[in-house]
Design a protein around this motif. Structure first.
Motif, short mmCIF file in Angstrom:
data_model
loop_
_atom_site.label_atom_id
_atom_site.label_comp_id
_atom_site.label_asym_id
_atom_site.label_seq_id
_atom_site.Cartn_x
_atom_site.Cartn_y
_atom_site.Cartn_z
N GLN A 231 0.83 -1.20 0.00
CA GLN A 231 0.00 0.00 0.00
C GLN A 231 0.87 1.26 0.00
OE1 GLN A 231 -2.44 -0.55 3.45
NE2 GLN A 231 -3.91 -1.90 2.42
N HIS A 232 1.92 1.26 0.83
CA HIS A 232 2.83 2.41 0.84
C HIS A 232 3.50 2.60 -0.51
CE1 HIS A 232 3.37 2.21 5.51
NE2 HIS A 232 2.20 2.65 5.14
N MET A 233 3.86 1.49 -1.16
CA MET A 233 4.50 1.58 -2.47
C MET A 233 3.57 2.23 -3.49
SD MET A 233 6.12 -1.49 -4.79
CE MET A 233 7.10 -2.05 -3.38
N LYS A 234 2.32 1.84 -3.48
CA LYS A 234 1.35 2.43 -4.42
C LYS A 234 1.19 3.92 -4.17
CE LYS A 234 -1.41 -1.72 -5.31
NZ LYS A 234 -2.76 -2.33 -5.22
N LEU A 235 1.08 4.30 -2.89
CA LEU A 235 0.91 5.72 -2.56
C LEU A 235 2.13 6.52 -2.98
CD1 LEU A 235 -0.74 5.43 0.98
CD2 LEU A 235 -1.84 6.10 -1.17
N ASN A 236 3.33 5.98 -2.77
CA ASN A 236 4.55 6.69 -3.17
C ASN A 236 4.65 6.83 -4.68
OD1 ASN A 236 5.61 7.22 -0.60
ND2 ASN A 236 6.49 5.17 -0.45
N LEU A 237 4.27 5.79 -5.42
CA LEU A 237 4.31 5.87 -6.87
C LEU A 237 3.32 6.91 -7.39
CD1 LEU A 237 4.60 2.09 -7.83
CD2 LEU A 237 6.34 3.86 -8.13
N LEU A 238 2.14 6.97 -6.78
CA LEU A 238 1.17 7.99 -7.18
C LEU A 238 1.69 9.39 -6.84
CD1 LEU A 238 -2.21 6.36 -6.12
CD2 LEU A 238 -1.42 6.83 -8.45
N ALA A 239 2.32 9.53 -5.68
CA ALA A 239 2.84 10.84 -5.28
C ALA A 239 3.97 11.29 -6.20
CB ALA A 239 3.33 10.79 -3.84
N MET A 240 4.74 10.35 -6.74
CA MET A 240 5.84 10.71 -7.63
C MET A 240 5.35 11.22 -8.98
SD MET A 240 8.71 7.81 -6.87
CE MET A 240 9.44 7.70 -5.22
N LYS A 241 4.09 10.96 -9.30
CA LYS A 241 3.52 11.50 -10.52
C LYS A 241 3.05 12.94 -10.34
CE LYS A 241 1.96 7.11 -12.49
NZ LYS A 241 0.79 6.38 -13.04
N ALA A 242 3.07 13.41 -9.11
CA ALA A 242 2.63 14.77 -8.82
C ALA A 242 3.80 15.73 -8.86
CB ALA A 242 1.95 14.81 -7.44
N LYS A 243 3.51 16.99 -8.59
CA LYS A 243 4.53 18.03 -8.50
C LYS A 243 4.45 18.69 -7.14
CE LYS A 243 5.24 20.81 -11.87
NZ LYS A 243 5.05 21.83 -12.89
N GLY A 244 5.51 19.37 -6.78
CA GLY A 244 5.51 20.13 -5.55
C GLY A 244 5.84 19.28 -4.34
N GLU A 245 5.20 19.58 -3.22
CA GLU A 245 5.55 18.96 -1.95
C GLU A 245 5.25 17.46 -1.93
OE1 GLU A 245 3.81 20.96 1.31
OE2 GLU A 245 4.85 22.86 0.97
N ALA A 246 4.19 17.04 -2.60
CA ALA A 246 3.84 15.62 -2.59
C ALA A 246 4.95 14.78 -3.22
CB ALA A 246 2.53 15.40 -3.34
N ARG A 247 5.46 15.24 -4.34
CA ARG A 247 6.53 14.51 -5.01
C ARG A 247 7.82 14.55 -4.19
NH1 ARG A 247 10.68 15.39 -8.69
NH2 ARG A 247 10.97 13.72 -10.22
N ASP A 248 8.13 15.71 -3.61
CA ASP A 248 9.34 15.84 -2.79
C ASP A 248 9.27 14.93 -1.57
OD1 ASP A 248 10.28 17.70 -4.58
OD2 ASP A 248 9.64 19.44 -3.39
N ASP A 249 8.11 14.86 -0.93
CA ASP A 249 7.96 13.99 0.24
C ASP A 249 8.13 12.53 -0.15
OD1 ASP A 249 7.52 16.19 1.80
OD2 ASP A 249 5.33 16.01 1.80
#
Length: 390
Positions: A231-249
């Motif tokens: 579940q964490h892996m899926k959330l991180n992969l989705l966040a990496m498709k974003a920009k800004g703080e979500a991707r940086d985190d």
């Protein structure tokens, strides 16, 4: 602390054996009492620190400059003046990964700062307000010029080529819209908050499927652990498709998780590397422990070499902008020299420890190195996967 000058007649407090020195020859207990004033404890602590420092001064220079010297000294029984192989490798491993994490953060912050200054990534609706094809071309030239400035400031094209390709795609789409050859649609799949807006087709991927792990032969807590990590892996992969703080985190979680498991991964590889040496030199009739000592000293050298390389890289990032490009060339030459020395060092070490001819040593060196590189690749891949699940 007072010196012991005569121990005749004294008995060991632990096993009642007559003492013939400061330590019992049966159980090894010291004749000195642990109940002592605070200044005595400070003296003992200082003695331990200075003793360890003294051993480090005798260990680090030959480890870096004399291939096989420490291993042969250890086999010969001269061990007291040097740091023990496992402790040496362990400390250098932790220090290397610690400095590597700092250097990676420094490089990431440099790129992020340059992007914030020059705007390398394709902005949302970059050409939406362009009314003519000439205006689209003008805006595109300005954005590409900013990307070039960023390349010069960062010294790398990491991610910038993709940003330029995205800009050109947006410009071509806007030009087609103005010419009437294509229907107008959003030039970016991102919302105003920088999060990726996925269409219904994208939402059918494995990232959006229910996460459930139920392996029959694993205990329940292991299945729960795997399910949570996935579940964490899926959330991180989705966040990496974003920009800004979500991707940086997400990137910070990936780096922190990867560096957290790398030392344990290297400890798993250590006995496997020793097993490879055992197989290659099976007719030399050496004990597995001897090959393990060779593996420990080899990895200790590699970690020390990596530490020196990271320090040089950080110094270059600090000094080159103030001194000029000539200093950067000097640092690059030193880094290349370190990389070449690492390869030569391991070959010379293998030759001096196992005492075989150059042909057999070279063949075994390349076989062991090839196998170990593949194992290292899969170990690093495993560490990244675990870091993604962090």
């Amino acid at each position: 602390m007072k010196e012991i000058t005569e121990s005749g007649g004294l008995l060991c407090a632990n096993c009642a054996t007559p003492m013939h020195g400061e330590f019992c020859h049966e159980c090894g207990q010291s004749i000195h009492s642990v109940l002592k004033p605070v200044h005595g404890m400070l003296e003992d602590t200082l003695d331990i620190v200075l003793h360890v420092d003294g051993r480090a001064m005798h260990t680090i220079p030959p480890l870096l400059t004399k291939p096989g010297f420490l291993t042969l000294e250890y086999f010969s029984g001269r061990r007291v003046r040097y740091v023990a192989p496992f402790r040496l490798m362990f400390v250098l491993c932790l220090l290397a990964f610690f400095l590597g994490h700092i250097a990676l953060d420094q490089a990431t912050n440099k790129i992020s700062h340059a992007e914030a200054t020059h705007g390398p990534s394709a902005p949302i609706n970059a050409f939406a307000d362009a009314g003519t094809t000439l205006e689209v071309k003008k805006k595109l030239d300005q954005q590409v010029a900013q990307l070039r400035l960023t390349r010069e400031a960062v010294g790398s094209s990491t991610g910038l080529d993709l940003a330029e390709a995205a800009l050109r795609k947006q410009a071509a789409q806007r030009t087609a819209e103005l010419d009437g050859s294509a229907p107008a649609k959003a030039s970016s799949s991102e919302s105003d908050d920088g999060l990726v807006q996925l269409d219904e087709g994208d939402k059918k991927g494995w990232l959006f499927k229910p996460t459930h792990v139920d392996i029959a032969w694993l205990p329940g807590f292991m299945n729960a652990r795997l399910e949570k990590g996935l579940q964490h892996m899926k959330l991180n992969l989705l966040a990496m498709k974003a920009k800004g703080e979500a991707r940086d985190d997400a990137m910070e979680r990936l780096k922190a998780g990867t560096f957290a498991v790398l030392p344990q991964t290297m400890f798993v590889l250590m006995p496997i590397f020793a097993l490879l040496l055992k197989i290659m030199y099976i007719f030399r009739r050496r004990l597995y422990m001897e090959h393990l000592i060779v593996a420990l000293h080899s990895h200790a050298f590699l970690f020390l070499n990596l530490i020196v390389g990271i320090v040089l890289s950080m110094l270059a990032a600090w000094l080159v902008p103030h001194a000029g490009n000539w200093l950067g060339s000097v640092f690059r030459l030193l880094e290349w020299a370190l990389a070449i020395w690492a390869l030569v060092y391991l070959l010379l070490m293998q030759k001096r420890v196992y005492r075989q001819g150059w042909f057999l040593t070279s063949v075994k060196y390349f076989v062991v190195g090839w196998c170990y590189l593949w194992m290292l690749f899969f170990a690093l891949l495993f560490a990244v996967i675990l870091g993604m699940a962090h």
